[in-house]
Design a protein around this motif. Structure first.
Motif, short mmCIF file in Angstrom:
data_model
loop_
_atom_site.label_atom_id
_atom_site.label_comp_id
_atom_site.label_asym_id
_atom_site.label_seq_id
_atom_site.Cartn_x
_atom_site.Cartn_y
_atom_site.Cartn_z
N GLY A 75 1.01 -1.22 0.17
CA GLY A 75 -0.32 0.50 -0.31
C GLY A 75 0.87 1.43 0.45
N LEU A 76 2.22 0.94 -0.09
CA LEU A 76 3.21 1.98 0.10
C LEU A 76 3.74 3.11 -1.60
N VAL A 77 3.67 3.80 -1.64
CA VAL A 77 4.05 4.40 -3.10
C VAL A 77 5.37 5.33 -2.04
N VAL A 78 6.62 4.70 -2.85
CA VAL A 78 7.65 6.16 -2.14
C VAL A 78 7.70 7.24 -3.49
N PRO A 79 7.23 8.02 -2.88
CA PRO A 79 7.21 9.80 -2.83
C PRO A 79 7.89 10.40 -5.04
N GLY A 80 6.69 10.64 -5.85
CA GLY A 80 7.74 11.36 -6.81
C GLY A 80 8.28 10.04 -7.90
N THR A 81 8.25 8.52 -7.30
CA THR A 81 8.21 7.81 -8.00
C THR A 81 7.74 6.51 -8.67
N GLY A 82 6.67 6.44 -8.40
CA GLY A 82 5.69 5.20 -8.43
C GLY A 82 6.05 3.84 -8.15
N ILE A 83 7.17 3.39 -7.46
CA ILE A 83 7.68 2.29 -6.10
C ILE A 83 6.41 2.95 -5.91
N ALA A 84 6.09 1.12 -5.73
CA ALA A 84 4.87 0.29 -5.44
C ALA A 84 5.57 -0.80 -4.47
N LEU A 85 6.51 -0.84 -3.22
CA LEU A 85 6.39 -1.39 -2.92
C LEU A 85 6.37 -2.45 -2.27
#
Length: 535
Positions: A380-390
């Motif tokens: 449910g986490l996306v690194v801000p400004g990257t589109g990386i869904a962890l």
């Protein structure tokens, strides 16, 4: 592999043939992207990477840039295995999780986030076997992210399900980047609507230009570190810097003249091998469907109970794999199977949210590849400004220190995603896979027995009605599963339950090769938006 004779079930569509190249996956845009790379002079490995990267954009409900990955690659007469699953952060521990009030690993937030492995898989496969530069191979994914694409109906359905779940449950500010990325209009995008993500495009460009170094040692690693520190996460840049994917030797068993290959633990591929090993010790008429289903279910239950007890980080396993796959062990386990359903228990050993794709080219290279966030969009986490869904792979860790798969710093957890591969007499038959959590080894077992025992062509092998062991004696069957067989299984003590839809029964892809003619034949999942792109 073209002696397709006995057809106990009608297939929903015909198999696809080609000879210069083929890509099969659940999203048509991704499959076509892989085929385009083949036409540009890339090989099957390049096509697989292009398809995998594209899937992080065109099917983000199942995987992302922050996913894990595994691959089986056939090239120059040899099968190679890649384990690109992540490890637990060095600062995490059972006590640290329990101090936060958890008695088991949570599914969302930073606690289950492990080091993502997918970008390292793309870079490693490209460097070792690819023909085109990574910057060229990732272009289709970058273009779809930057310019957008229209959602398919199936994708929109699962996107909306996740959005509603997250909207109801996620109120912490650390989840806000997910909503900004995947629900920019305050809702999930609908079927036919364009969705684009410039953040995904920039991140994919950065990975392509640096061979994933930026993700593990550069600016993207720093952004992951910063986001984690700001929200009480465990993962740090040092965890990313110290990570690398592992080239491993695949493991196999021989089933009725075919060698079935899986990756060794920490994946659950050996569950399928254990079950097939048990099955080949049992005698049953090929066309007696009730006896066949009963024994398949019982073998799978025994294999799963072993897998859940013993599978963990390979560094913490010693002789368990060879013991679990030994003929003597299979024979002993097969003797537990009678005419009635049993309660599965693990044996005693001698002391001592996912996407799948298959790719092939005209030169004989073939790839079985799988990557996943786990549980849909993952943590449910996306690194801000990257589109990386962890990803949230740490959810499968146990907080019981006595369990084999107990949480520990730097450890790999029990992994559900597994690619498969089939050979015969030392020659490639081809890649196969069925994604879908703990359904995966069950899907492997069913499509292989459909292929080998019932001589179904790839599409029919995938289309045949599926069953799914849930726990104990409970078996979930598809709505299309034959009712007379379901009733007969119930009379044997199986707790048969009929699903309302086919969403939980996995999504598979198959490509087989005729080594005399070079002709490829593929099947794709009719339960999803699957397609076989052929040349």
């Amino acid at each position: 592999m073209f002696d397709f004779e006995y057809q106990p079930f009608s297939s929903r569509r015909a198999p696809v043939f080609g000879n210069k190249g083929m890509v099969a996956t659940a999203q048509p845009l991704a499959a076509q992207a892989g085929l385009d790379i083949l036409k540009k002079g890339g090989n099957a490995i390049d096509a697989a990477i292009a398809t995998a990267a594209c899937l992080t954009v065109v099917e983000p409900t199942s995987n992302g840039i922050g996913s894990d990955a595994f691959a089986l690659i056939w090239t120059k007469g040899k099968l190679h295995g890649l384990n690109a699953s992540g490890v637990a952060p060095e600062s995490i521990s059972i006590d640290a999780i329990k101090r936060r009030g958890y008695n088991s690993m949570p599914a969302h937030g930073f606690e289950p986030v492990m080091v993502p492995g997918a970008p390292s898989a793309w870079a490693a496969c490209s460097a070792k076997f690819g023909r085109l530069p990574l910057t060229e191979v990732l272009k289709p994914a970058i273009e779809y992210a930057r310019k957008g694409y229209p959602l398919s109906a199936g994708l929109a359905k699962y996107w909306n399900i996740s959005y509603k779940k997250f909207k109801a449950s996620f109120h912490n500010k650390m989840f806000e980047p997910w909503f900004r990325t995947f629900a920019p209009d305050g809702r999930a995008p609908k079927a036919g609507e364009l969705w684009r993500s410039p953040d995904h495009a920039r991140t994919l460009e950065c990975i392509a230009e640096t061979g994933a170094e930026a993700f593990y040692k550069g600016e993207l690693a720093e952004k992951i570190d910063k986001f984690s520190r700001e929200n009480g996460g465990f993962i740090r840049k040092s965890d990313l810097e110290n990570y690398h994917p592992d080239w491993v030797d695949p493991v196999s068993i021989n089933y009725r003249g075919y060698d079935v290959w899986e990756l060794p633990p920490n994946g659950q591929g050996i569950v399928a091998l254990i079950a097939l090993n048990i099955l080949k010790k049992l005698n049953y008429p090929d066309q007696n469907l009730i006896e066949t289903y009963h024994k398949q279910i019982e073998a799978l239950k025994l294999a799963f109970s072993d897998g859940k007890k013993y599978i963990t980080d390979p560094r913490d396993m010693h002789d368990e794999v060879s013991a679990l796959l030994a003929d003597e062990y299979a024979l002993a386990r097969s003797k537990r199977i009678g005419s009635d359903a049993l309660e599965p228990l693990p044996g005693t050993l001698p002391k001592g949210g996912t996407v799948y794709l298959a790719a092939a080219d005209g030169e004989g290279n073939m790839v079985s590849y799988i990557q996943s966030n786990y549980m849909g969009f993952g943590s449910g986490l996306v690194v801000p400004g990257t589109g990386i869904a962890l990803q949230n792979r740490g959810h499968t860790f146990s907080l019981n220190p006595d369990d084999a798969n107990a949480l520990a710093p730097g450890k790999k957890t029990y992994h559900t995603i597994i690619p498969g591969f089939l050979t015969r007499d030392g020659e490639a038959v081809g890649p196969f896979g069925v994604m879908g959590g703990f359904m995966q080894p069950q899907g492997h077992l069913q499509v292989l027995t459909n292929t080998i025992d019932f001589h179904l062509h790839p599409q029919a092998a995938l289309d045949a009605p599926r069953w799914q062991w849930m726990s104990g004696k409970t078996i979930l069957v598809e709505p299309t599963f034959p009712n007379p067989i379901a009733q007969a299984l119930a009379r044997r003590g199986h707790d048969i339950r009929v699903a309302t839809d086919s969403g939980s029964f996995g999504r598979g892809q198959i490509i087989w090769r005729n080594n005399q003619t070079g002709v490829l034949v593929g099947g794709t999942e009719s339960r999803a938006d699957g397609v076989v792109a052929a040349w």
